[in-house]
Design an enzyme around this catalytic site. Structure first.
Site, PDB file in Angstrom:
ATOM      1  N   GLY A  18       0.763  -1.231   0.000  1.00 29.28           N
ATOM      2  CA  GLY A  18       0.000   0.000   0.000  1.00 29.28           C
ATOM      3  C   GLY A  18       0.796   1.285   0.000  1.00 29.28           C
ATOM      4  N   GLY A  20       2.655   2.343  -2.521  1.00 33.56           N
ATOM      5  CA  GLY A  20       2.739   2.892  -3.870  1.00 33.56           C
ATOM      6  C   GLY A  20       3.836   2.303  -4.725  1.00 33.56           C
ATOM      7  N   LYS A  21       4.254   1.067  -4.424  1.00 31.79           N
ATOM      8  CA  LYS A  21       5.307   0.428  -5.226  1.00 31.79           C
ATOM      9  C   LYS A  21       4.900   0.310  -6.691  1.00 31.79           C
ATOM     10  CE  LYS A  21       5.296  -3.369  -2.940  1.00 31.79           C
ATOM     11  NZ  LYS A  21       4.192  -3.034  -2.013  1.00 31.79           N
ATOM     12  N   THR A  22       3.670  -0.153  -6.921  1.00 30.81           N
ATOM     13  CA  THR A  22       3.217  -0.354  -8.309  1.00 30.81           C
ATOM     14  C   THR A  22       3.185   0.968  -9.057  1.00 30.81           C
ATOM     15  OG1 THR A  22       1.936  -2.323  -7.751  1.00 30.81           O
ATOM     16  CG2 THR A  22       1.309  -1.138  -9.740  1.00 30.81           C
ATOM     17  N   SER A  23       2.644   2.002  -8.439  1.00 28.44           N
ATOM     18  CA  SER A  23       2.561   3.309  -9.103  1.00 28.44           C
ATOM     19  C   SER A  23       3.940   3.840  -9.467  1.00 28.44           C
ATOM     20  CB  SER A  23       1.837   4.313  -8.196  1.00 28.44           C
ATOM     21  OG  SER A  23       0.515   3.899  -7.932  1.00 28.44           O
ATOM     22  N   ASP A  45       4.293  -9.880  -7.903  1.00 30.39           N
ATOM     23  CA  ASP A  45       3.296  -9.911  -6.838  1.00 30.39           C
ATOM     24  C   ASP A  45       2.082 -10.713  -7.297  1.00 30.39           C
ATOM     25  OD1 ASP A  45       1.535  -9.472  -4.794  1.00 30.39           O
ATOM     26  OD2 ASP A  45       1.672  -7.289  -4.833  1.00 30.39           O
ATOM     27  N   THR A 502      -8.051   0.657  -7.670  1.00 28.03           N
ATOM     28  CA  THR A 502      -7.328  -0.615  -7.673  1.00 28.03           C
ATOM     29  C   THR A 502      -7.627  -1.464  -6.440  1.00 28.03           C
ATOM     30  OG1 THR A 502      -5.584   0.263  -9.080  1.00 28.03           O
ATOM     31  CG2 THR A 502      -5.048  -1.657  -7.757  1.00 28.03           C
TER      32      THR A 502
END
Length: 596
Positions: A18, A20-23, A45, A502
């Site tokens: 949560g 913000g790694k993906t962003s 992931d 998301t």
């Protein structure tokens, strides 16, 4: 941004769920591609949402992102990887060996151990495949939440050591049939991961004490396994300008600045970037591009106040839970949605009512002690520690199965128990023990992030099928952990989400997966709602207004029960603050923007 400057070939983004790694991984991949580089974006992931960010369907095959020239992406799907791995092992002998023998091999390859091996097999190939490295100048990894990322990054070395020392005779014989051929691949992967000229790792955190403490631990653990080139990226920092006329925003800003001022010493020495909070959801190419560009996508605050949407507080759900007197409460969801906090809040409130409660976690990255800030009367707290459970399991097997073996047999058994697969069995057994406790008391379980919880449930289902096969025709009664999870009178599954695109999609996917396993979620909780907190800050009001349609979607399409928990100006830690989240009050949140 320092973390993008002179980027090496491999870039890893990791951190607590949560943050913000993906962003940030997506924004980095877009930035490098638009700078003329050929980029592959990879998610390791199981609960990945990279495909949702770009609006494309991804698999374990490389897919071109049409909206961004020179960018491709793939997701390492553990189940698809495991099926491909099984096909490679079983295919050559199908038709040559008796069907019963083939069926036995397939059974050996059916567990979560095979899934782990297959996923990391694909991961290491991305670090070593010459054709792939010729095709792409950068490989950007969006990784699973911290504890599972460390496990993945340790695996090439762990399996290399295991293969070098010889393998045992039982638990992983089937999965290991294809591993020995990959010895050189794993060695080259270890070399790539430990080379600072080829690999850079970004520790992503929020400006919160717990999040920064988590990445400080991660920094040390990754340093110990060879990751020497690390950067700290603090994401979603509230700009000081938003606090001018809003005491709530000022409190949040002050809390964040205090956390940054008290940065752990080990992190203070790292190169550091701060990324400001944006007023929009980070879905779509334009949004992720704006994350690092300083643009705001024209987000605006609504001119009029919308009609309120009445939703109940968490206390309503706690009242229903308490009425049963005992049972298992599993708090599930995507990483970073606040599962640990809500599990702790429910457990603390139940204990305050004089009920017997065991609060536990299956999440390697969870830190219940930091959330509780000390002992709570009537509350037993524990965690399923994979290392401790594995050692306990090893000692038990040696004391039982190994008791009558000679020296050579015991040595073979000890070698077999050094396999990384042993952890799967040990964790499942610990999970099963805790599930059984719910027959006489409350057990509140803070689970690992979605994908890894589903893998644990896969192991639970496999055990149930094996017991049913062995005892189904014997006339003997039996109850497996899966049967307890499927019984709504014994287990209440609470799905936690945020009012963001998301997380809601991820939660809906989790609900579908649970239903396929015969487990019906009992309730949803929308956590950290800005709309319920009613901020005055323009940026926070813009984010609050974007929540409304998502909460309506949860109410109308997904949840049989729902509660909404507001984002607090103070970090919800300690007995008193946790009880505020779940204790009975006349409060009913209304999702509306405040008057200007």
């Amino acid at each position: 941004m320092l973390f993008i400057d002179a980027a090496p070939r491999f870039l890893f983004f990791t951190g607590k769920g949560g943050v913000g790694k993906t962003s940030l991984a997506c924004a980095t991949a877009v930035h490098l591609a638009e700078a003329g580089r050929r980029v592959l974006l990879v998610s390791t992931d199981p609960a990945s949402n990279v495909g949702q960010v770009f609006g494309v369907s991804l698999s374990n095959q490389i897919t071109t992102v049409a909206t961004v020239p020179r960018l491709s992406a793939l997701e390492i799907d553990p189940k698809a990887a495991a099926q491909g791995y099984r096909d490679r092992i079983v295919g050559p002998v199908r038709g040559l060996l008796p069907d019963t023998v083939v069926a036995g091999i397939e059974e050996q390859l059916s567990g979560a151990c095979t899934t782990e091996i297959a996923a990391f097999d694909e991961f290491t190939s991305l670090l070593t495949d010459p054709a792939l490295l010729t095709q792409f100048e950068h490989v950007v990894f969006d990784t699973a939440p911290t504890g599972h990322t460390i496990r993945l990054l340790q695996l090439p070395g762990a399996w290399s050591q295991f293969l070098d020392s010889g393998k045992g005779d039982a638990s992983c014989l089937g999965p290991l049939a294809g591993l020995d051929k990959q010895r050189d691949q794993y060695r080259h992967a270890v070399e790539a991961l430990s080379d600072p000229l080829r690999t850079r790792l970004m520790l992503v955190a929020r400006a919160q004490r717990g999040s920064l403490a988590e990445v400080a631990r991660t920094h040390g653990e990754l340093l110990a396994i060879g990751f020497s080139r690390q950067f700290l990226v603090v994401n979603g920092v509230l700009p000081v300008s938003e606090s001018a006329n809003d005491p709530y925003a000022a409190a949040i800003h002050g809390r964040e600045q205090r956390a940054l001022a008290e940065l752990p010493d080990s992190l203070a020495l790292l190169p550091r970037d701060s990324v400001p909070l944006k007023p929009f959801n980070l879905v779509g190419v334009d949004a992720v591009r704006a994350l690092l560009s300083g643009q705001d996508q024209g987000a605006s605050v609504p001119a009029s106040t919308p009609a309120p949407l009445a939703v109940p507080p968490l206390a309503i759900l706690v009242d229903e839970i308490a009425a049963d007197g005992h049972g298992l409460v599993m708090v599930m969801g995507k990483g970073g949605v606040g599962k640990t906090t809500l599990a702790a809040a429910i457990a603390v409130e139940l204990a305050a009512r004089g009920l017997p409660v065991h609060l536990t976690t299956s999440d390697p990255a969870a830190h219940l002690t930091q959330t509780l800030l000390g002992a709570v009367d009537g509350l037993l707290v524990s965690s399923i520690d994979p290392h401790a459970e594995t050692e306990r399991y090893r000692q038990h097997v040696l004391a039982t199965r190994g008791a009558g073996l000679d020296a050579e047999g015991r040595a073979l058994l000890e070698e077999d128990l050094r396999s990384p697969c042993t952890e799967e069995i040990a964790v499942f057994q610990a999970f099963s023990r805790i599930v059984r406790e719910a027959g006489t008391s409350f057990v509140v379980m803070d689970t690992a992030p979605t994908g890894h919880t589903l893998l644990l449930l896969d192991a639970t289902g496999a055990y149930h099928r094996e017991i049913a096969r062995q005892l189904g025709n014997s006339g003997r009664r039996f109850v497996t952990p899966m049967m307890q999870l499927q019984d709504p009178h014994q287990t209440k599954v609470i799905i936690v989400t945020l009012a963001e695109t998301t997380p809601v999609l991820e939660a809906a996917g989790l609900q579908a997966d649970l239903r396929r396993a015969g487990i019906e979620p009992w309730a949803w909780v929308v956590n950290q709602s800005l709309a319920a907190a009613a901020p005055a800050s323009p940026l926070l009001r813009a984010r609050a207004e974007s929540e409304r349609p998502l909460v309506e979607t949860v109410v109308r399409q997904h949840a049989s029960r729902i509660a909404v928990v507001p984002m607090l100006a103070e970090e919800p830690v300690g007995d008193e603050r946790l009880r505020r989240l779940a204790s009975p009050t006349p409060h009913v949140a209304t999702l509306e923007a405040p008057s200007a």
